[in-house]
Design an enzyme around this catalytic site. Structure first.
Site, PDB file in Angstrom:
ATOM      1  N   HIS A   1       0.796  -1.225   0.000  1.00 16.07           N
ATOM      2  CA  HIS A   1       0.000   0.000   0.000  1.00 16.07           C
ATOM      3  C   HIS A   1       0.833   1.282   0.000  1.00 16.07           C
ATOM      4  O   HIS A   1       0.291   2.377  -0.193  1.00 16.07           O
ATOM      5  CB  HIS A   1      -0.995   0.000   1.169  1.00 16.07           C
ATOM      6  CG  HIS A   1      -2.361   0.457   0.772  1.00 16.07           C
ATOM      7  ND1 HIS A   1      -3.489   0.213   1.511  1.00 16.07           N
ATOM      8  CD2 HIS A   1      -2.778   1.178  -0.320  1.00 16.07           C
ATOM      9  CE1 HIS A   1      -4.549   0.756   0.898  1.00 16.07           C
ATOM     10  NE2 HIS A   1      -4.134   1.342  -0.205  1.00 16.07           N
TER      11      HIS A   1
ATOM     12  N   ASP B   1     -10.051  -0.865   3.360  1.00 15.51           N
ATOM     13  CA  ASP B   1      -8.867  -1.315   4.088  1.00 15.51           C
ATOM     14  C   ASP B   1      -9.254  -1.574   5.541  1.00 15.51           C
ATOM     15  O   ASP B   1     -10.110  -0.878   6.094  1.00 15.51           O
ATOM     16  CB  ASP B   1      -7.815  -0.180   4.012  1.00 15.51           C
ATOM     17  CG  ASP B   1      -6.396  -0.618   4.341  1.00 15.51           C
ATOM     18  OD1 ASP B   1      -6.223  -1.565   5.122  1.00 15.51           O
ATOM     19  OD2 ASP B   1      -5.462   0.031   3.833  1.00 15.51           O
TER      20      ASP B   1
ATOM     21  N   HIS C   1      -7.152  -0.932   7.704  1.00 16.87           N
ATOM     22  CA  HIS C   1      -6.311   0.088   8.351  1.00 16.87           C
ATOM     23  C   HIS C   1      -6.542   1.444   7.702  1.00 16.87           C
ATOM     24  O   HIS C   1      -6.890   1.523   6.520  1.00 16.87           O
ATOM     25  CB  HIS C   1      -4.831  -0.284   8.199  1.00 16.87           C
ATOM     26  CG  HIS C   1      -4.505  -1.694   8.593  1.00 16.87           C
ATOM     27  ND1 HIS C   1      -4.538  -2.745   7.692  1.00 16.87           N
ATOM     28  CD2 HIS C   1      -4.176  -2.231   9.791  1.00 16.87           C
ATOM     29  CE1 HIS C   1      -4.222  -3.870   8.331  1.00 16.87           C
ATOM     30  NE2 HIS C   1      -4.000  -3.588   9.601  1.00 16.87           N
TER      31      HIS C   1
ATOM     32  N   ASP D   1      -4.043   3.724   7.469  1.00 14.03           N
ATOM     33  CA  ASP D   1      -2.769   4.100   6.822  1.00 14.03           C
ATOM     34  C   ASP D   1      -2.540   5.612   6.897  1.00 14.03           C
ATOM     35  O   ASP D   1      -2.105   6.256   5.938  1.00 14.03           O
ATOM     36  CB  ASP D   1      -2.717   3.594   5.372  1.00 14.03           C
ATOM     37  CG  ASP D   1      -2.719   2.060   5.303  1.00 14.03           C
ATOM     38  OD1 ASP D   1      -2.469   1.411   6.335  1.00 14.03           O
ATOM     39  OD2 ASP D   1      -2.978   1.512   4.212  1.00 14.03           O
TER      40      ASP D   1
ATOM     41  N   HIS E   1       4.070   1.460   4.492  1.00  7.35           N
ATOM     42  CA  HIS E   1       2.760   1.180   3.871  1.00  7.35           C
ATOM     43  C   HIS E   1       1.615   1.640   4.784  1.00  7.35           C
ATOM     44  O   HIS E   1       0.470   1.670   4.337  1.00  7.35           O
ATOM     45  CB  HIS E   1       2.611  -0.298   3.472  1.00  7.35           C
ATOM     46  CG  HIS E   1       2.431  -1.267   4.599  1.00  7.35           C
ATOM     47  ND1 HIS E   1       1.919  -2.535   4.413  1.00  7.35           N
ATOM     48  CD2 HIS E   1       2.734  -1.170   5.919  1.00  7.35           C
ATOM     49  CE1 HIS E   1       1.882  -3.170   5.584  1.00  7.35           C
ATOM     50  NE2 HIS E   1       2.380  -2.368   6.507  1.00  7.35           N
TER      51      HIS E   1
ATOM     52  N   ASP F   1      -7.288  -2.584  -0.560  1.00  9.86           N
ATOM     53  CA  ASP F   1      -6.284  -3.368   0.165  1.00  9.86           C
ATOM     54  C   ASP F   1      -6.869  -4.768   0.367  1.00  9.86           C
ATOM     55  O   ASP F   1      -8.038  -4.901   0.774  1.00  9.86           O
ATOM     56  CB  ASP F   1      -6.026  -2.667   1.516  1.00  9.86           C
ATOM     57  CG  ASP F   1      -4.897  -3.277   2.330  1.00  9.86           C
ATOM     58  OD1 ASP F   1      -4.780  -4.516   2.377  1.00  9.86           O
ATOM     59  OD2 ASP F   1      -4.146  -2.503   2.960  1.00  9.86           O
TER      60      ASP F   1
ATOM     61  N   ASP G   1      -6.583  -6.698   2.684  1.00 10.61           N
ATOM     62  CA  ASP G   1      -7.057  -6.955   4.051  1.00 10.61           C
ATOM     63  C   ASP G   1      -8.381  -6.262   4.370  1.00 10.61           C
ATOM     64  O   ASP G   1      -8.899  -6.399   5.480  1.00 10.61           O
ATOM     65  CB  ASP G   1      -5.974  -6.637   5.086  1.00 10.61           C
ATOM     66  CG  ASP G   1      -5.668  -5.161   5.266  1.00 10.61           C
ATOM     67  OD1 ASP G   1      -6.555  -4.318   5.046  1.00 10.61           O
ATOM     68  OD2 ASP G   1      -4.515  -4.850   5.641  1.00 10.61           O
TER      69      ASP G   1
ATOM     70  N   GLU H   1      -1.420  -4.954  -1.700  1.00 10.37           N
ATOM     71  CA  GLU H   1      -1.078  -5.842  -0.572  1.00 10.37           C
ATOM     72  C   GLU H   1      -1.253  -7.324  -0.878  1.00 10.37           C
ATOM     73  O   GLU H   1      -1.146  -8.152   0.027  1.00 10.37           O
ATOM     74  CB  GLU H   1      -1.835  -5.457   0.712  1.00 10.37           C
ATOM     75  CG  GLU H   1      -1.465  -4.091   1.277  1.00 10.37           C
ATOM     76  CD  GLU H   1      -0.097  -4.038   1.962  1.00 10.37           C
ATOM     77  OE1 GLU H   1       0.484  -5.110   2.235  1.00 10.37           O
ATOM     78  OE2 GLU H   1       0.399  -2.921   2.213  1.00 10.37           O
TER      79      GLU H   1
HETATM   80 MG    MG Z   1      -4.514  -2.820   5.469  1.00  9.79          MG
HETATM   81 MG    MG Z   2      -3.501  -0.511   3.588  1.00 11.13          MG
END
Ligand code: MG
Ligand code: MG
Length: 309
Positions: free
Chosen positions: A99, A126, A128, A130, A143, A228, A230, A273
């Site tokens: 990412h 995502d 997250h 980030d 990332h 992403d 995830d 990712e």
């Molecule tokens: Mg993530």
């Molecule tokens: Mg990410």
């Protein structure tokens, strides 16, 4: 949907964290048939191959744990330029890579939107946010910082100056379930639209997304989507180094993509990712290709408006 010209850009960025493997991502997307899936939908596709990072000299980061700063900065320069160039010719699809690549792709697309005199919006799918900076990250993995960079947070002195800062009010993050304290500190009082998994459980994923897309439409904006791996639940998408349980289901992922397709708003896409080293017989790569196909118009059934007597 209207025919698009899709430009596949390989961005084998593997410097945004210490666990290696994302450099194989672009070839996994190719192997999983990304290009064919898009052309089967009636779009034209061009794969420009894999890019490489500019060589840059940077001073060491203030934060001693920061990993591979120069390579991250070099990739940011490369991708910022590539995004702006591709965006004038079609719809760039960035095949990551981790990412960290979004520092370049989002900044480049923001510059493109400014050149077009259009407001710029980002949909961040995502676990997250980030939203770290090189100064706030505990892991040193950059990332976790691209949104910090593109929104103009301080601490990115080694990076290229932003051609166009992204307005935090124009960002929607969906799928959140792992946000650090330092990120909360900027998000909690800010105006980024935050949709965590609890909200998705309670309200469904379509209501918050529809509200955001309405805003993009009303503003006649350009929309960049950053997906992403995830974002998805690790059971269905295991090929990622940062798994967090309790992610989006396959069906939620497709619904998001189908709504994006209906909206006609998406001007660029990151697929990030994917770590093929961690995949289960291509399962995750195939799912990411299927999601991209949904974004570009694939349907189980067409749903024409029928009139019933
Ligand atoms: Mg993530
Ligand atoms: Mg990410």
């Amino acid at each position: 949907m209207t025919q698009k010209h899709c430009i596949l850009i390989g961005a084998p960025v593997d410097c945004g964290k210490r666990r290696r493997g994302c450099l194989m991502g672009p070839d996994a997307f190719r192997t999983a048939g990304l290009s064919e899936a898009i052309s089967d939908l009636g779009h034209t596709v061009e794969d420009i191959g894999n890019l490489s990072p500019k060589t840059v000299n940077v001073s060491p980061a203030n934060n001693p744990v920061v990993h591979a700063l120069a390579e991250n900065v070099g990739w940011t320069q490369t991708l910022m330029e590539a995004a702006q160039e591709a965006a004038t010719k079609g719809m760039p699809i960035f095949m990551g890579g981790d990412h960290a690549l979004a520092a370049g792709t989002v900044a480049g697309m923001a510059a493109h939107a400014r050149a077009q005199n259009r407001p710029f919006f980002v949909l961040w799918l995502d676990a997250h946010s980030d939203m770290h900076t090189p100064d706030t990250t505990d892991s040193g993995n950059l990332h976790g910082t691209p949104m910090g960079y593109v929104t103009g947070r301080t601490g990115f002195d080694a990076y290229p100056a932003l051609p166009a800062k992204v307005d935090t009010g124009n960002i929607c993050m969906i799928g959140l379930r792992s946000v650090d304290e330092a990120e909360h500190a900027v998000l909690d009082d800010g105006d980024v639209t935050l949709v965590d998994m609890r909200m998705i459980d309670e309200q469904g994923i379509s209501a918050p997304l529809a509200a955001f897309l309405d805003r993009v439409t009303a503003a006649n904006g350009l929309l960049h989507v950053s997906l992403d791996v995830d974002f998805l639940d690790p059971d269905v998408a295991p090929a990622v180094g940062t798994t967090v349980p309790g992610g989006a289901t396959v069906r939620e992922g497709h619904l998001v993509m189908e709504m994006l397709s209906d909206s006609g708003l998406v001007s660029s896409l990151d697929l990030v990712e994917l770590n093929p080293f961690l995949d289960d017989r291509g399962k995750t790569a195939n799912l990411m290709v299927d999601l991209t196909a949904s974004l570009l118009g694939r349907r189980v059934f067409d749903r024409p408006n029928r009139s019933f007597p």
